[in-house]
Motif scaffolding. Structure first.
Motif, PDB file in Angstrom:
ATOM      1  N   THR A  48     -40.137   1.958 -27.962  1.00  0.00           N
ATOM      2  CA  THR A  48     -39.935   0.545 -27.206  1.00  0.00           C
ATOM      3  C   THR A  48     -38.471   0.773 -26.360  1.00  0.00           C
ATOM      4  N   LEU A  49     -37.783   1.733 -26.456  1.00  0.00           N
ATOM      5  CA  LEU A  49     -36.351   1.855 -25.574  1.00  0.00           C
ATOM      6  C   LEU A  49     -36.386   2.131 -24.228  1.00  0.00           C
ATOM      7  N   ARG A  50     -35.655   1.419 -23.483  1.00  0.00           N
ATOM      8  CA  ARG A  50     -35.630   1.898 -22.101  1.00  0.00           C
ATOM      9  C   ARG A  50     -34.215   2.090 -21.669  1.00  0.00           C
TER      10      ARG A  50
ATOM     11  N   ALA B 133     -26.765  -3.762 -21.607  1.00  0.00           N
ATOM     12  CA  ALA B 133     -27.780  -3.593 -22.759  1.00  0.00           C
ATOM     13  C   ALA B 133     -28.109  -5.000 -23.364  1.00  0.00           C
ATOM     14  N   VAL B 134     -29.403  -5.139 -23.591  1.00  0.00           N
ATOM     15  CA  VAL B 134     -29.859  -6.274 -24.405  1.00  0.00           C
ATOM     16  C   VAL B 134     -30.801  -6.186 -25.304  1.00  0.00           C
ATOM     17  N   ASP B 135     -30.966  -6.758 -26.257  1.00  0.00           N
ATOM     18  CA  ASP B 135     -31.784  -7.001 -27.373  1.00  0.00           C
ATOM     19  C   ASP B 135     -31.801  -5.440 -28.367  1.00  0.00           C
ATOM     20  N   THR B 136     -30.970  -4.593 -28.034  1.00  0.00           N
ATOM     21  CA  THR B 136     -30.719  -3.569 -29.051  1.00  0.00           C
ATOM     22  C   THR B 136     -29.327  -3.231 -28.912  1.00  0.00           C
ATOM     23  N   ILE B 137     -28.808  -2.163 -29.574  1.00  0.00           N
ATOM     24  CA  ILE B 137     -27.479  -1.635 -29.854  1.00  0.00           C
ATOM     25  C   ILE B 137     -27.420  -0.275 -28.973  1.00  0.00           C
TER      26      ILE B 137
END
Length: 175
Positions: A71-73, A95-99
């Motif tokens: 799911t990572l981009r 970066a959004v929605d993840t760390i």
């Protein structure tokens, strides 16, 4: 004298030798090759006589793996500019929605060697002072799923910033 950690619905276990720790100390153990799903862990301690403790349960521990990784981009590239010294500035969206832990930039430098630079997760740009004009820049970001995670997951691919598309002094570099 030891800790026994059960997982996979108690079908598997890991034994860790005790080293004289007190009950106030934190003990860490890495359980290898876990599948990506929610796990429950049951931990027992044993003394030299073989007596087992009541046990401690860690419930609903999320294990991350290839599904999460897919799911990572990479951080979104937003453009380039040059500073007054002619150094290339590469800009990225937050970066959004993840760390995001870092973003790696791989490029050819003016001496012609492959160089790796890094973009800090709190930064929106980085300077490539020795970028060789016209050369592509490869971008790959690393992430952790939650704070204090042990593993860093790298995006499965690199994005390419085309060197020929970066403008230098009004002319397309490398043309």
């Amino acid at each position: 004298i030891k800790y026994v950690i059960y997982y996979n619905n108690r079908r598997d276990s890991l034994t860790v030798t005790a080293n004289g720790e007190t009950t106030a100390q934190v003990i860490k153990a890495f359980v290898p090759d876990l599948g990506e799903y929610v796990q429950d862990f049951l931990i027992y301690t044993y003394d030299a006589a073989g007596n087992r403790s009541i046990g401690q349960t860690l419930s609903s521990v999320k294990v991350y793996g290839p599904i999460y990784n897919s799911t990572l981009r990479n951080r979104l590239f937003t453009g380039t500019s040059f500073d007054g010294s002619g150094n290339l500035r590469v800009n990225f969206a937050a970066a959004v929605d993840t760390i995001n832990t870092t973003t790696r930039l791989m490029y050819k430098s003016t001496p012609g060697t492959l160089t790796t630079g890094f973009l800090h997760p709190d930064s929106s740009s980085t300077i490539l002072s020795n970028w060789k004009e016209g050369e592509d820049i490869l971008v790959q970001s690393g992430f952790i799923p939650v704070r204090n995670a042990v593993d860093t997951f790298w995006v499965n691919y690199t994005d390419t910033i085309k060197g020929k598309d970066i403008y230098y002094s009004g002319v397309i570099a490398g043309s």
